[in-house]
Design a protein around this motif. Structure first.
Motif, PDB file in Angstrom:
ATOM      1  N   MET A   1       0.821  -1.193   0.000  1.00 12.54           N
ATOM      2  CA  MET A   1       0.000   0.000   0.000  1.00 12.54           C
ATOM      3  C   MET A   1       0.865   1.258   0.000  1.00 12.54           C
ATOM      4  N   LEU A   2       1.944   1.240   0.797  1.00 10.55           N
ATOM      5  CA  LEU A   2       2.836   2.398   0.879  1.00 10.55           C
ATOM      6  C   LEU A   2       3.490   2.685  -0.467  1.00 10.55           C
ATOM      7  N   GLN A   3       3.843   1.626  -1.203  1.00 15.24           N
ATOM      8  CA  GLN A   3       4.468   1.803  -2.515  1.00 15.24           C
ATOM      9  C   GLN A   3       3.544   2.578  -3.452  1.00 15.24           C
ATOM     10  N   TYR A   4       2.259   2.254  -3.446  1.00 11.19           N
ATOM     11  CA  TYR A   4       1.304   2.935  -4.316  1.00 11.19           C
ATOM     12  C   TYR A   4       1.134   4.396  -3.905  1.00 11.19           C
ATOM     13  N   ALA A   5       1.180   4.658  -2.606  1.00 10.17           N
ATOM     14  CA  ALA A   5       1.078   6.033  -2.117  1.00 10.17           C
ATOM     15  C   ALA A   5       2.287   6.846  -2.557  1.00 10.17           C
ATOM     16  N   LEU A   6       3.465   6.224  -2.528  1.00  9.26           N
ATOM     17  CA  LEU A   6       4.671   6.920  -2.971  1.00  9.26           C
ATOM     18  C   LEU A   6       4.642   7.181  -4.470  1.00  9.26           C
ATOM     19  N   GLU A   7       4.143   6.236  -5.242  1.00  7.63           N
ATOM     20  CA  GLU A   7       4.028   6.437  -6.685  1.00  7.63           C
ATOM     21  C   GLU A   7       3.062   7.579  -6.996  1.00  7.63           C
ATOM     22  N   ARG A   8       1.970   7.644  -6.246  1.00  6.25           N
ATOM     23  CA  ARG A   8       0.997   8.735  -6.432  1.00  6.25           C
ATOM     24  C   ARG A   8       1.626  10.070  -6.054  1.00  6.25           C
ATOM     25  N   LEU A   9       2.382  10.083  -4.959  1.00  3.17           N
ATOM     26  CA  LEU A   9       3.060  11.307  -4.531  1.00  3.17           C
ATOM     27  C   LEU A   9       4.080  11.753  -5.581  1.00  3.17           C
ATOM     28  N   LYS A  10       4.820  10.797  -6.141  1.00  2.00           N
ATOM     29  CA  LYS A  10       5.792  11.106  -7.190  1.00  2.00           C
ATOM     30  C   LYS A  10       5.089  11.713  -8.403  1.00  2.00           C
ATOM     31  N   ALA A  11       3.968  11.134  -8.797  1.00  2.00           N
ATOM     32  CA  ALA A  11       3.210  11.653  -9.939  1.00  2.00           C
ATOM     33  C   ALA A  11       2.701  13.062  -9.669  1.00  2.00           C
ATOM     34  N   MET A  12       2.245  13.312  -8.456  1.00  2.00           N
ATOM     35  CA  MET A  12       1.758  14.647  -8.095  1.00  2.00           C
ATOM     36  C   MET A  12       2.899  15.673  -8.129  1.00  2.00           C
ATOM     37  N   CYS A  13       4.066  15.270  -7.654  1.00  2.00           N
ATOM     38  CA  CYS A  13       5.227  16.164  -7.678  1.00  2.00           C
ATOM     39  C   CYS A  13       5.660  16.457  -9.110  1.00  2.00           C
ATOM     40  N   GLU A  14       5.662  15.428  -9.955  1.00  2.00           N
ATOM     41  CA  GLU A  14       6.004  15.625 -11.362  1.00  2.00           C
ATOM     42  C   GLU A  14       5.047  16.623 -12.010  1.00  2.00           C
ATOM     43  N   GLU A  15       3.771  16.464 -11.733  1.00  2.00           N
ATOM     44  CA  GLU A  15       2.769  17.363 -12.309  1.00  2.00           C
ATOM     45  C   GLU A  15       2.999  18.805 -11.863  1.00  2.00           C
ATOM     46  N   ALA A  16       3.286  18.988 -10.584  1.00  2.47           N
ATOM     47  CA  ALA A  16       3.539  20.336 -10.062  1.00  2.47           C
ATOM     48  C   ALA A  16       4.786  20.940 -10.707  1.00  2.47           C
ATOM     49  N   LEU A  17       5.823  20.141 -10.880  1.00  2.00           N
ATOM     50  CA  LEU A  17       7.043  20.637 -11.507  1.00  2.00           C
ATOM     51  C   LEU A  17       6.831  20.946 -12.989  1.00  2.00           C
ATOM     52  N   CYS A  18       6.005  20.161 -13.653  1.00  2.00           N
ATOM     53  CA  CYS A  18       5.680  20.445 -15.060  1.00  2.00           C
ATOM     54  C   CYS A  18       5.041  21.825 -15.190  1.00  2.00           C
ATOM     55  N   LEU A  19       4.180  22.155 -14.254  1.00  2.00           N
ATOM     56  CA  LEU A  19       3.487  23.443 -14.288  1.00  2.00           C
ATOM     57  C   LEU A  19       4.412  24.606 -13.935  1.00  2.00           C
TER      58      LEU A  19
END
Length: 68
Positions: A1-19
């Protein structure tokens, strides 16, 4: 479960950096994206750099490049 949360957090950070990409931050963000295997961010940063480079070219060069 923690792995999926980290992947989601990574995706959210990538999106913020893209913007937040700018001419001042693009090279550093591209380097970090490559270092951390952030493929979406890396792709977005490369596209940003390419678009920025074209916008800074003299128009005569761009026209010649398109015609070739």
């Amino acid at each position: 479960m923690l792995q999926y949360a980290l992947e989601r957090l990574k995706a959210m950070c990538e999106e913020a950096l893209c913007l937040s990409l700018s001419v001042d931050t693009a090279s550093e963000i591209l380097t970090l994206a490559d270092l951390h295997s952030a493929d979406q961010l890396k792709s977005h940063a490369v596209d940003f750099v390419n678009r920025s480079a074209v916008l800074q070219m003299p128009i005569s060069f761009v026209i010649h490049y398109i015609e070739v």
